[in-house]
Design a protein around this motif. Structure first.
Motif, short mmCIF file in Angstrom:
data_model
loop_
_atom_site.label_atom_id
_atom_site.label_comp_id
_atom_site.label_asym_id
_atom_site.label_seq_id
_atom_site.Cartn_x
_atom_site.Cartn_y
_atom_site.Cartn_z
N TYR A 47 17.57 -5.20 -3.63
CA TYR A 47 17.05 -5.17 -2.26
C TYR A 47 15.70 -5.86 -2.10
O TYR A 47 15.51 -6.67 -1.19
CB TYR A 47 16.95 -3.72 -1.78
N PHE A 48 14.75 -5.56 -2.94
CA PHE A 48 13.38 -6.03 -2.71
C PHE A 48 13.20 -7.55 -2.74
O PHE A 48 12.39 -8.05 -1.96
CB PHE A 48 12.40 -5.34 -3.66
N PRO A 49 13.89 -8.32 -3.56
CA PRO A 49 13.70 -9.78 -3.47
C PRO A 49 14.17 -10.38 -2.15
O PRO A 49 13.75 -11.46 -1.77
CB PRO A 49 14.51 -10.32 -4.63
N TYR A 50 15.05 -9.69 -1.43
CA TYR A 50 15.56 -10.20 -0.16
C TYR A 50 14.98 -9.44 1.03
O TYR A 50 15.48 -9.54 2.14
CB TYR A 50 17.09 -10.11 -0.14
N PHE A 51 13.93 -8.68 0.81
CA PHE A 51 13.34 -7.79 1.81
C PHE A 51 12.50 -8.59 2.80
O PHE A 51 11.67 -9.40 2.41
CB PHE A 51 12.48 -6.76 1.08
N ASN A 52 12.71 -8.36 4.08
CA ASN A 52 11.90 -8.96 5.14
C ASN A 52 11.34 -7.85 6.00
O ASN A 52 12.08 -6.97 6.45
CB ASN A 52 12.71 -9.92 6.00
N LEU A 53 10.05 -7.89 6.25
CA LEU A 53 9.38 -6.88 7.06
C LEU A 53 8.74 -7.56 8.25
O LEU A 53 8.00 -8.53 8.10
CB LEU A 53 8.32 -6.16 6.21
N SER A 54 9.02 -7.06 9.44
CA SER A 54 8.43 -7.62 10.65
C SER A 54 7.39 -6.64 11.20
O SER A 54 7.71 -5.49 11.51
CB SER A 54 9.50 -7.86 11.71
N LEU A 55 6.16 -7.09 11.29
CA LEU A 55 5.08 -6.30 11.87
C LEU A 55 4.63 -7.01 13.15
O LEU A 55 3.79 -7.91 13.11
CB LEU A 55 3.91 -6.17 10.89
N GLY A 56 5.21 -6.59 14.24
CA GLY A 56 4.91 -7.26 15.50
C GLY A 56 5.44 -8.68 15.46
O GLY A 56 6.62 -8.92 15.30
N GLY A 57 4.56 -9.66 15.61
CA GLY A 57 4.96 -11.06 15.56
C GLY A 57 4.86 -11.64 14.17
O GLY A 57 5.20 -12.80 13.95
N LEU A 58 4.37 -10.85 13.20
CA LEU A 58 4.17 -11.33 11.84
C LEU A 58 5.37 -10.94 10.98
O LEU A 58 5.77 -9.78 10.93
CB LEU A 58 2.89 -10.73 11.26
N SER A 59 5.95 -11.90 10.30
CA SER A 59 7.08 -11.63 9.42
C SER A 59 6.61 -11.76 7.97
O SER A 59 6.08 -12.80 7.57
CB SER A 59 8.21 -12.63 9.69
N VAL A 60 6.80 -10.72 7.22
CA VAL A 60 6.44 -10.71 5.80
C VAL A 60 7.74 -10.82 5.02
O VAL A 60 8.60 -9.94 5.09
CB VAL A 60 5.68 -9.42 5.42
#
Length: 161
Positions: A47-60
């Motif tokens: 999971y973690f290598p393909y993990f995407n986190l969106s914080l408002g307009g910022l995509s991590v």
């Protein structure tokens, strides 16, 4: 309730009770917890290598070049976990490979799924190595070991009977 109206077999297991008893009997004949931990270890590693986190307009994005390696390690751990459940005879090989892949995932897969995957794989692999089948007939084994013991004479050799 009189004895004539009581059911003939009051302790017959039905439904969920019987399924639970059958599952418990199946689980005790194989390294169940080792297989479960090895299966669970695959989740954070994949999971973690393909993990995407969106914080408002910022995509991590956690996507790295190690994504393919993490996928191979995770899928191999899934196969090993299933093999521990359905082919317990290979527990030694599967345990060694699970520990190896758990440690290998440290440099390949974001510190082994942030150590969660590494710890689960190592613990499951070590449980697989430690597990042994239960002797089916312990009473027969005890009877075969109990036999007439040879008498020892005063010179340390067999005595005269």
């Amino acid at each position: 309730m009189t004895s004539t109206s009581a059911p003939a077999h009051p302790h017959i297991d039905r439904g969920l009770t019987r399924a639970r008893r059958d599952f418990r009997a199946w689980r005790r004949t194989r390294p169940f917890w080792a297989g479960l931990l090895v299966l669970l270890a695959a989740a954070p590693i994949i999971y973690f290598p393909y993990f995407n986190l969106s914080l408002g307009g910022l995509s991590v994005a956690m996507s790295t070049t190690a994504g393919a390696g993490s996928l191979v390690i995770g899928l191999t751990l899934i196969v090993l976990g299933a093999l521990l459940w359905f082919q317990p005879i290979i527990r030694i090989l599967a345990g060694c490979v699970a520990v190896f892949l758990g440690v290998l995932s440290l440099p390949i897969s974001n510190f082994g799924g942030f150590l969660a995957g590494t710890l689960l794989a190592a613990t499951g692999g070590l449980l697989a190595l430690a597990w042994g089948p239960v002797d089916a007939h312990p009473a027969d084994k005890a009877e075969s070991t109990e036999g007439p013991s040879p008498t020892v004479g005063p010179e340390g050799g067999p005595g005269n009977e």
